[in-house]
Design a protein around this motif. Structure first.
Motif, PDB file in Angstrom:
ATOM      1  N   PHE A   1      -1.768  -4.480  18.452  1.00 30.50           N
ATOM      2  CA  PHE A   1      -0.843  -4.190  19.540  1.00 30.50           C
ATOM      3  C   PHE A   1      -0.966  -5.205  20.677  1.00 30.50           C
ATOM      4  O   PHE A   1       0.034  -5.701  21.181  1.00 30.50           O
ATOM      5  N   LEU A   2      -2.171  -5.512  21.111  1.00 29.74           N
ATOM      6  CA  LEU A   2      -2.366  -6.430  22.234  1.00 29.74           C
ATOM      7  C   LEU A   2      -2.471  -7.882  21.801  1.00 29.74           C
ATOM      8  O   LEU A   2      -2.189  -8.786  22.584  1.00 29.74           O
TER       9      LEU A   2
ATOM     10  N   LEU B   1      -6.936 -17.870  16.941  1.00 28.32           N
ATOM     11  CA  LEU B   1      -7.173 -16.518  16.461  1.00 28.32           C
ATOM     12  C   LEU B   1      -8.332 -16.506  15.473  1.00 28.32           C
ATOM     13  O   LEU B   1      -8.497 -17.442  14.692  1.00 28.32           O
ATOM     14  N   ALA B   2      -9.114 -15.435  15.501  1.00 34.36           N
ATOM     15  CA  ALA B   2     -10.217 -15.270  14.550  1.00 34.36           C
ATOM     16  C   ALA B   2     -10.246 -13.829  14.073  1.00 34.36           C
ATOM     17  O   ALA B   2      -9.988 -12.901  14.842  1.00 34.36           O
ATOM     18  N   TYR B   3     -10.581 -13.657  12.784  1.00 35.87           N
ATOM     19  CA  TYR B   3     -10.646 -12.314  12.190  1.00 35.87           C
ATOM     20  C   TYR B   3     -11.842 -12.254  11.244  1.00 35.87           C
ATOM     21  O   TYR B   3     -12.127 -13.210  10.517  1.00 35.87           O
TER      22      TYR B   3
ATOM     23  N   VAL C   1      -9.862 -11.435  17.303  1.00 35.64           N
ATOM     24  CA  VAL C   1      -9.973 -12.017  18.648  1.00 35.64           C
ATOM     25  C   VAL C   1      -8.840 -13.024  18.837  1.00 35.64           C
ATOM     26  O   VAL C   1      -8.535 -13.808  17.932  1.00 35.64           O
ATOM     27  N   GLN C   2      -8.226 -12.989  20.006  1.00 34.68           N
ATOM     28  CA  GLN C   2      -7.146 -13.911  20.341  1.00 34.68           C
ATOM     29  C   GLN C   2      -7.441 -14.636  21.648  1.00 34.68           C
ATOM     30  O   GLN C   2      -7.808 -14.022  22.644  1.00 34.68           O
TER      31      GLN C   2
ATOM     32  N   ALA D   1      -9.112  -8.660  22.199  1.00 30.83           N
ATOM     33  CA  ALA D   1     -10.052  -8.398  21.111  1.00 30.83           C
ATOM     34  C   ALA D   1      -9.803  -6.987  20.604  1.00 30.83           C
ATOM     35  O   ALA D   1      -9.562  -6.065  21.395  1.00 30.83           O
ATOM     36  N   GLY D   2      -9.837  -6.822  19.285  1.00 32.19           N
ATOM     37  CA  GLY D   2      -9.554  -5.516  18.708  1.00 32.19           C
ATOM     38  C   GLY D   2     -10.440  -5.215  17.522  1.00 32.19           C
ATOM     39  O   GLY D   2     -10.947  -6.119  16.848  1.00 32.19           O
ATOM     40  N   ALA D   3     -10.642  -3.927  17.263  1.00 26.65           N
ATOM     41  CA  ALA D   3     -11.395  -3.453  16.104  1.00 26.65           C
ATOM     42  C   ALA D   3     -10.598  -2.339  15.448  1.00 26.65           C
ATOM     43  O   ALA D   3     -10.062  -1.462  16.136  1.00 26.65           O
TER      44      ALA D   3
END
Length: 248
Positions: free
Chosen positions: A34-35, A142-144, A154-155, A177-179
């Motif tokens: 979303f973010l 970007l990293a995943y 992470v963006q 950053a998201g999980a």
């Protein structure tokens, strides 16, 4: 001799099969956040289409936006992307932003579940001061990483708006950053971010939930809380619908 030929044949098949598997790339626990933007690119020939609704209330003003996005995988490492943000019929502006760009996965390792991508978007953004479109560009990194059933994203992004028509150039940083946790068809998630929104430094915290009922479809909702530099707080709602298909 026949056994030797069989062994050689098996060895050659295995030699060419390993790179083919490695090129499949990381799929991710969800297609989009979303973010922030999801780091894993579309696979070769794969198409992703998405839309949603974003409701925010800032400084006593309620705003609605309808994002519409599309992505296409040229290869397992390169994708084309486009997005527009439409306003609801009550808002006469009609269009807030339009952007198109390209993304490149420097690393797309399915075995390790890791992706590192960079890209560049060219955009036109409606300026809040004179209500005119302003050209700009937006580089991003970007990293995943998959960690068991959890996906971490992470963006790092920066929107650069050059000076035009008496307006000074502006740089709008954007970090997110998201999980996300894969629990069968459900994907509970939490995201945090920091960005410049209309010249105001803003911290964001957004819990959300995605549903993944089938491979080609996912949808969900998030509730972003915003804390602005001046101490003001507000809350919004974001909905998202993603379809994905095609692929080699």
């Amino acid at each position: 001799m026949a056994n030797v030929r069989q062994l050689v044949t098996v060895g050659l098949v295995g030699l060419f099969a390993v790179p083919a598997v490695a090129e499949e790339g990381v799929e991710g626990r969800v297609q989009e956040f979303f973010l922030g933007d999801g780091a894993p690119p579309q696979q070769r020939g794969e198409v992703q289409l998405g839309t949603g609704l974003e409701w925010t209330r800032q400084e006593g003003e309620t705003r609605f936006e309808v994002p519409v996005l599309g992505e296409y995988g040229i290869s397992d490492r390169i994708q084309l992307e486009a997005q527009v943000a439409l306003t609801t019929p009550e808002d006469p502006r009609g269009l807030d932003t339009a952007e198109a760009g390209i993304g490149l996965a420097l690393i797309n390792d399915k075995r390790r579940g890791f992706t590192l991508s960079l890209g560049m978007d060219l955009e036109a953004t409606r300026d809040i001061r004179d209500d005119r479109f302003r050209p700009g560009f937006e580089p991003y990194l970007l990293a995943y990483q998959d960690v068991g059933p959890v996906g971490l994203n992470v963006q790092l992004k920066a929107e650069e708006l050059p000076g035009v028509r008496g307006l000074e150039s502006e740089l709008h940083p954007d970090f997110a950053a998201g999980a996300v946790l894969a629990l069968g068809p459900l994907r509970p998630m939490v995201e945090a971010g920091w960005r410049d929104e209309d010249g105001t430094s803003t911290l964001l915290l957004s819990p959300g939930l995605m549903a993944h009922p089938m491979k080609s479809l996912e949808f969900g909702v998030a509730v972003p809380w915003r804390l602005h530099a001046g101490g003001e707080r507000d809350v919004g709602v974001m909905g998202m619908l993603i379809w994905q298909g095609g692929g080699a």
